[in-house]
Design a protein around this motif. Structure first.
Motif, PDB file in Angstrom:
ATOM      1  N   ILE A 124       0.836  -1.199   0.000  1.00  0.00           N
ATOM      2  CA  ILE A 124       0.000   0.000   0.000  1.00  0.00           C
ATOM      3  C   ILE A 124       0.870   1.248   0.000  1.00  0.00           C
ATOM      4  N   ARG A 125       1.966   1.211   0.770  1.00  0.00           N
ATOM      5  CA  ARG A 125       2.866   2.368   0.814  1.00  0.00           C
ATOM      6  C   ARG A 125       3.548   2.599  -0.527  1.00  0.00           C
ATOM      7  N   LEU A 126       3.872   1.514  -1.230  1.00  0.00           N
ATOM      8  CA  LEU A 126       4.500   1.666  -2.542  1.00  0.00           C
ATOM      9  C   LEU A 126       3.523   2.233  -3.569  1.00  0.00           C
ATOM     10  N   TYR A 127       2.260   1.841  -3.473  1.00  0.00           N
ATOM     11  CA  TYR A 127       1.262   2.426  -4.371  1.00  0.00           C
ATOM     12  C   TYR A 127       1.083   3.916  -4.087  1.00  0.00           C
ATOM     13  N   GLY A 128       1.354   4.335  -2.863  1.00  0.00           N
ATOM     14  CA  GLY A 128       1.353   5.755  -2.552  1.00  0.00           C
ATOM     15  C   GLY A 128       2.447   6.491  -3.316  1.00  0.00           C
ATOM     16  N   TRP A 129       3.589   5.831  -3.518  1.00  0.00           N
ATOM     17  CA  TRP A 129       4.665   6.444  -4.297  1.00  0.00           C
ATOM     18  C   TRP A 129       4.293   6.572  -5.770  1.00  0.00           C
ATOM     19  N   ILE A 130       3.424   5.691  -6.258  1.00  0.00           N
ATOM     20  CA  ILE A 130       2.951   5.829  -7.638  1.00  0.00           C
ATOM     21  C   ILE A 130       2.187   7.137  -7.796  1.00  0.00           C
ATOM     22  N   ILE A 131       1.368   7.479  -6.789  1.00  0.00           N
ATOM     23  CA  ILE A 131       0.620   8.737  -6.828  1.00  0.00           C
ATOM     24  C   ILE A 131       1.578   9.929  -6.826  1.00  0.00           C
ATOM     25  N   ILE A 132       2.685   9.791  -6.124  1.00  0.00           N
ATOM     26  CA  ILE A 132       3.645  10.896  -6.027  1.00  0.00           C
ATOM     27  C   ILE A 132       4.475  11.039  -7.303  1.00  0.00           C
ATOM     28  N   LEU A 133       4.901   9.900  -7.892  1.00  0.00           N
ATOM     29  CA  LEU A 133       5.882   9.934  -8.977  1.00  0.00           C
ATOM     30  C   LEU A 133       5.280   9.944 -10.369  1.00  0.00           C
ATOM     31  N   GLN A 134       3.991   9.688 -10.525  1.00  0.00           N
ATOM     32  CA  GLN A 134       3.420   9.645 -11.869  1.00  0.00           C
ATOM     33  C   GLN A 134       3.425  11.031 -12.520  1.00  0.00           C
ATOM     34  N   LYS A 135       3.179  11.063 -13.846  1.00  0.00           N
ATOM     35  CA  LYS A 135       3.291  12.328 -14.593  1.00  0.00           C
ATOM     36  C   LYS A 135       2.388  13.416 -14.028  1.00  0.00           C
ATOM     37  N   LYS A 136       1.199  13.049 -13.637  1.00  0.00           N
ATOM     38  CA  LYS A 136       0.271  14.017 -13.051  1.00  0.00           C
ATOM     39  C   LYS A 136       0.263  13.905 -11.529  1.00  0.00           C
ATOM     40  N   GLY A 137       1.382  13.456 -10.999  1.00  0.00           N
ATOM     41  CA  GLY A 137       1.481  13.246  -9.566  1.00  0.00           C
ATOM     42  C   GLY A 137       1.828  14.508  -8.792  1.00  0.00           C
ATOM     43  N   ILE A 138       1.966  14.318  -7.492  1.00  0.00           N
ATOM     44  CA  ILE A 138       2.204  15.443  -6.588  1.00  0.00           C
ATOM     45  C   ILE A 138       3.562  16.091  -6.844  1.00  0.00           C
ATOM     46  N   LEU A 139       4.599  15.272  -7.071  1.00  0.00           N
ATOM     47  CA  LEU A 139       5.948  15.809  -7.229  1.00  0.00           C
ATOM     48  C   LEU A 139       6.057  16.690  -8.471  1.00  0.00           C
ATOM     49  N   ASN A 140       5.544  16.211  -9.603  1.00  0.00           N
ATOM     50  CA  ASN A 140       5.580  17.013 -10.827  1.00  0.00           C
ATOM     51  C   ASN A 140       4.748  18.283 -10.685  1.00  0.00           C
ATOM     52  N   PHE A 232       9.125  -7.214  -5.759  1.00  0.00           N
ATOM     53  CA  PHE A 232       7.834  -6.527  -5.884  1.00  0.00           C
ATOM     54  C   PHE A 232       8.018  -5.015  -6.001  1.00  0.00           C
ATOM     55  N   ILE A 233       9.131  -4.478  -5.451  1.00  0.00           N
ATOM     56  CA  ILE A 233       9.390  -3.049  -5.604  1.00  0.00           C
ATOM     57  C   ILE A 233       9.728  -2.732  -7.054  1.00  0.00           C
ATOM     58  N   ALA A 234      10.565  -3.579  -7.672  1.00  0.00           N
ATOM     59  CA  ALA A 234      10.909  -3.382  -9.084  1.00  0.00           C
ATOM     60  C   ALA A 234       9.689  -3.563  -9.980  1.00  0.00           C
ATOM     61  N   ASP A 235       8.787  -4.477  -9.610  1.00  0.00           N
ATOM     62  CA  ASP A 235       7.588  -4.705 -10.418  1.00  0.00           C
ATOM     63  C   ASP A 235       6.636  -3.516 -10.345  1.00  0.00           C
ATOM     64  N   ILE A 236       6.459  -2.948  -9.135  1.00  0.00           N
ATOM     65  CA  ILE A 236       5.475  -1.877  -8.948  1.00  0.00           C
ATOM     66  C   ILE A 236       5.999  -0.541  -9.453  1.00  0.00           C
ATOM     67  N   LEU A 237       7.226  -0.181  -9.060  1.00  0.00           N
ATOM     68  CA  LEU A 237       7.764   1.131  -9.407  1.00  0.00           C
ATOM     69  C   LEU A 237       8.617   1.122 -10.671  1.00  0.00           C
ATOM     70  N   GLY A 238       9.067  -0.055 -11.093  1.00  0.00           N
ATOM     71  CA  GLY A 238       9.920  -0.135 -12.275  1.00  0.00           C
ATOM     72  C   GLY A 238       9.226  -0.656 -13.504  1.00  0.00           C
ATOM     73  N   GLY A 239       8.011  -1.181 -13.336  1.00  0.00           N
ATOM     74  CA  GLY A 239       7.272  -1.684 -14.485  1.00  0.00           C
ATOM     75  C   GLY A 239       7.930  -2.852 -15.182  1.00  0.00           C
ATOM     76  N   ASN A 240       8.592  -3.733 -14.407  1.00  0.00           N
ATOM     77  CA  ASN A 240       9.258  -4.928 -14.954  1.00  0.00           C
ATOM     78  C   ASN A 240      10.396  -4.600 -15.924  1.00  0.00           C
ATOM     79  N   LYS A 241      10.880  -3.356 -15.904  1.00  0.00           N
ATOM     80  CA  LYS A 241      11.997  -2.996 -16.777  1.00  0.00           C
ATOM     81  C   LYS A 241      13.328  -3.504 -16.231  1.00  0.00           C
ATOM     82  N   ILE A 242      13.408  -3.663 -14.916  1.00  0.00           N
ATOM     83  CA  ILE A 242      14.623  -4.160 -14.272  1.00  0.00           C
ATOM     84  C   ILE A 242      14.288  -5.474 -13.575  1.00  0.00           C
ATOM     85  N   VAL A 243      14.957  -6.536 -13.966  1.00  0.00           N
ATOM     86  CA  VAL A 243      14.711  -7.865 -13.397  1.00  0.00           C
ATOM     87  C   VAL A 243      15.747  -8.132 -12.314  1.00  0.00           C
ATOM     88  N   LEU A 244      15.286  -8.397 -11.100  1.00  0.00           N
ATOM     89  CA  LEU A 244      16.177  -8.711  -9.993  1.00  0.00           C
ATOM     90  C   LEU A 244      16.283 -10.214  -9.815  1.00  0.00           C
TER      91      LEU A 244
END
Length: 293
Positions: A124-140, A232-244
């Motif tokens: 749940i906390r990692l999905y919170g980072w999706i809200i922050i880091l997405q293009k229309k997110g809080i950080l941008n 699961f961190i790489a899957d959620i925030l990395g979109g499977n671009k980096i395989v651990l």
């Protein structure tokens, strides 16, 4: 009669202590030793042609790790773990060190803030980072309002996003390890170094840092090894671009149906963990000998 009673008490206490230790040994044998032995044995087995395992001794599973596809996964996981651990160390060490120097009230508040994230599921906390880091997110949104950027940055599903997730999830382990070490520090030694003419920096590096180094190394172990397997961190925030390595183990067990190869990968991670723990014990024992001397 009194002599028999006195002589019998230690024997009864000893027998009671033995019976209290037996369940611990049984638990360790059944749930720790046996699975590890099975995993090591499985890593030398041959995968079945369709499914299952054939108990034919082979070293192909370990040789397969050296293939470029899988070896690059290890290298990539190692680089990510190293980057995350360095950032966690730079942030977590000062946090834990200065938290130990706080007054009791401030220390309790800092500890409460540090433990609060553990009350919420990490997913749940990692999905919170999706809200922050997405293009229309809080950080941008904040960066655009401050005039720092003209258009939204692509932060999500990138390497930096995975590093941020690793740091966020594993940082408390580093802080708590350093804090537990710094809390036991004899601050009079630092004052003595200052009285002998050492500057604040010299007193820190010669006294404080050396005495809290075991806590820092303990935090490194608690962050470096998990960061190689937290797929699961790489899957959620990395979109499977980096395989651990953790992702590779999961894939071999679920999709590839190659349990011996997955066991070989796990054994290599276990060996790496053992080396780091041995290094930690060596440094800790050396510090204890210096303290005795």
């Amino acid at each position: 009669m009194s002599r028999l009673t006195r002589a019998g008490k230690p024997r009864r206490r000893k027998s009671h202590s033995i019976w209290m230790i037996v369940p611990l040994y049984l638990f360790t044998l059944i749930f720790v030793a046996c699975p590890l032995i099975y995993m090591v044995a499985l890593s030398f087995a041959t995968p079945g042609e369709v499914h299952g395992v054939e108990w034919i001794f082979t070293l192909d599973n370990y040789e397969k790790i050296l293939e470029p596809v899988y070896f690059n996964t290890f290298v990539q996981s190692f680089k990510l773990a190293l980057t995350s651990t360095l950032l966690i160390g730079f942030i977590g060490y000062p946090f834990g060190y200065f938290m130990a120097k706080m007054q009791e009230g401030g220390r309790k508040k800092a500890m409460l803030l540090l433990m609060l994230p553990f009350w919420v599921n990490s997913l749940i906390r990692l999905y919170g980072w999706i809200i922050i880091l997405q293009k229309k997110g809080i950080l941008n949104f904040v960066l655009e309002k401050l005039g720092i950027i003209d258009k939204p940055l692509k932060l999500l599903y990138s390497y930096p996003a995975i590093v941020v997730g690793m740091v966020y999830v594993l940082l408390p382990f580093m802080v708590l390890s350093v804090y537990s070490s710094a809390e036991k520090l004899d601050w009079s030694l630092v004052e003595a170094a200052r009285d002998l003419g050492a500057t604040k920096a010299q007193a820190f590096w010669s006294v404080s840092f050396k005495l809290t180094l075991p806590g820092l190394l303990s935090g490194v172990i608690l962050t470096f090894i998990p960061s190689m397997g937290l797929f699961f961190i790489a899957d959620i925030l990395g979109g499977n671009k980096i395989v651990l390595v953790g992702s590779l183990i999961q894939e071999q067990m679920t999709r590839g149906n190659n349990w011996p190869f997955a066991a070989a990968l796990a054994v290599v991670l276990m060996v790496l963990t053992t080396i780091m723990i041995a290094f930690y014990r060596k440094v800790t024992n050396a510090r204890e000998l210096e303290g005795i001397g």
